[in-house]
Design a protein around this motif. Sequence first.
Motif, short mmCIF file in Angstrom:
data_model
loop_
_atom_site.label_atom_id
_atom_site.label_comp_id
_atom_site.label_asym_id
_atom_site.label_seq_id
_atom_site.Cartn_x
_atom_site.Cartn_y
_atom_site.Cartn_z
N ILE A 57 28.90 -59.67 54.08
CA ILE A 57 28.15 -60.20 55.21
C ILE A 57 29.06 -60.71 56.32
CG2 ILE A 57 27.94 -62.56 54.30
CD1 ILE A 57 25.02 -62.50 55.36
N TYR A 111 10.19 -53.22 59.75
CA TYR A 111 9.98 -53.30 58.30
C TYR A 111 8.58 -53.84 58.08
CZ TYR A 111 11.63 -54.02 53.45
OH TYR A 111 11.83 -53.96 52.08
N ASN A 130 22.54 -59.24 63.23
CA ASN A 130 21.95 -60.19 62.29
C ASN A 130 20.44 -60.30 62.40
OD1 ASN A 130 21.58 -61.77 64.61
ND2 ASN A 130 23.19 -63.23 64.10
N ARG A 148 17.16 -58.33 59.37
CA ARG A 148 17.20 -59.22 58.21
C ARG A 148 16.92 -58.52 56.88
NH1 ARG A 148 14.93 -62.31 62.38
NH2 ARG A 148 16.08 -64.22 62.86
N ASN A 149 16.03 -57.56 56.88
CA ASN A 149 15.67 -56.92 55.61
C ASN A 149 16.76 -55.98 55.11
OD1 ASN A 149 12.82 -57.84 54.90
ND2 ASN A 149 12.62 -57.30 57.05
N ILE A 173 19.96 -56.50 55.72
CA ILE A 173 20.99 -57.42 55.26
C ILE A 173 20.61 -58.02 53.90
CG2 ILE A 173 22.14 -59.62 55.79
CD1 ILE A 173 21.69 -58.85 58.79
N ARG A 174 19.32 -58.27 53.70
CA ARG A 174 18.85 -58.87 52.45
C ARG A 174 18.90 -57.89 51.29
NH1 ARG A 174 13.85 -58.49 50.09
NH2 ARG A 174 13.00 -57.47 51.97
N THR A 175 18.52 -56.66 51.51
CA THR A 175 18.35 -55.72 50.39
C THR A 175 19.58 -54.90 50.07
OG1 THR A 175 17.41 -54.04 51.88
CG2 THR A 175 15.87 -55.54 50.79
N ALA A 219 21.60 -56.24 47.35
CA ALA A 219 20.80 -56.60 46.18
C ALA A 219 20.45 -55.40 45.30
CB ALA A 219 19.50 -57.29 46.62
N LEU A 258 13.39 -53.28 46.98
CA LEU A 258 14.76 -53.40 47.48
C LEU A 258 15.32 -52.09 48.02
CD1 LEU A 258 16.37 -55.62 44.69
CD2 LEU A 258 15.50 -56.37 46.92
N ASP A 303 18.34 -65.72 67.07
CA ASP A 303 17.97 -66.46 65.86
C ASP A 303 17.57 -67.90 66.15
OD1 ASP A 303 18.26 -64.44 64.05
OD2 ASP A 303 20.39 -64.79 63.75
#
Length: 216
Positions: free
Chosen positions: A4, A51, A143, A146-147, A149-151, A154, A172, A205
């Motif tokens: 990140i 998304y 940034n 977000r999705n 970056i999140r998935t 993961a 995911l 943000d």
Amino acid sequence: EFDINKHVVKPYVLSDNNRLYMSLDYGLDMLACFWYSVDHEGYVTVYRELYESNLIIDDAARAIKNAMVQGELSKITCIFAPKDLWNRRQETGKSVSDRFADLGLYLDKVSNGREAGWYEVKRYLRPQTDVFGDTRPKLQIFNTCRNLIRTLPAVRHDEKKPNDIAKEPHELTHAPDALRYFCDGLPLPAEPETKRNIIIHTYDDETEDFNDYNGF
């Protein structure tokens, strides 16, 4: 490979000389769509994401078009999508690709295997040295996406296929798959003499407001 601190950046002004692309993963459970700006060295910025779940085909196409600023669609070089979107549906005789085309979105089929696609993702995430001697990943993400970056960090390896990503948990996989279609599409870098003049909407943000960045 994802870090990140290296791969996520704050929104900045994108050069209107850059070549623009999109990629998407679509199903009723989720539409994951991303926009990319590629400079003349082939460095990529993911600058927007859409998304959203529970969108029928027509609504998904309209949501994609509504996410763009005026004139932006005409600047998109390719919209990379998986080959299953070309499967014809029994009830209509049309595919998702056909219906998107009816609504003005012309998709480009990515046909390579999953493992080859993930190798391309790894290649884009790898830091490289540019012409100024700076080392940075070939692909960076605003940034505001977000999705993705999140998935992306993961997802899990498939236990039976170590060079592939597990399809579960399914939630995911949508955003990483869409990124894979872009990387696997082998997008071309921009030509330095290409002139583009569009406004890219990005997201602040702290203020939760949209800002307009006018590219030069």
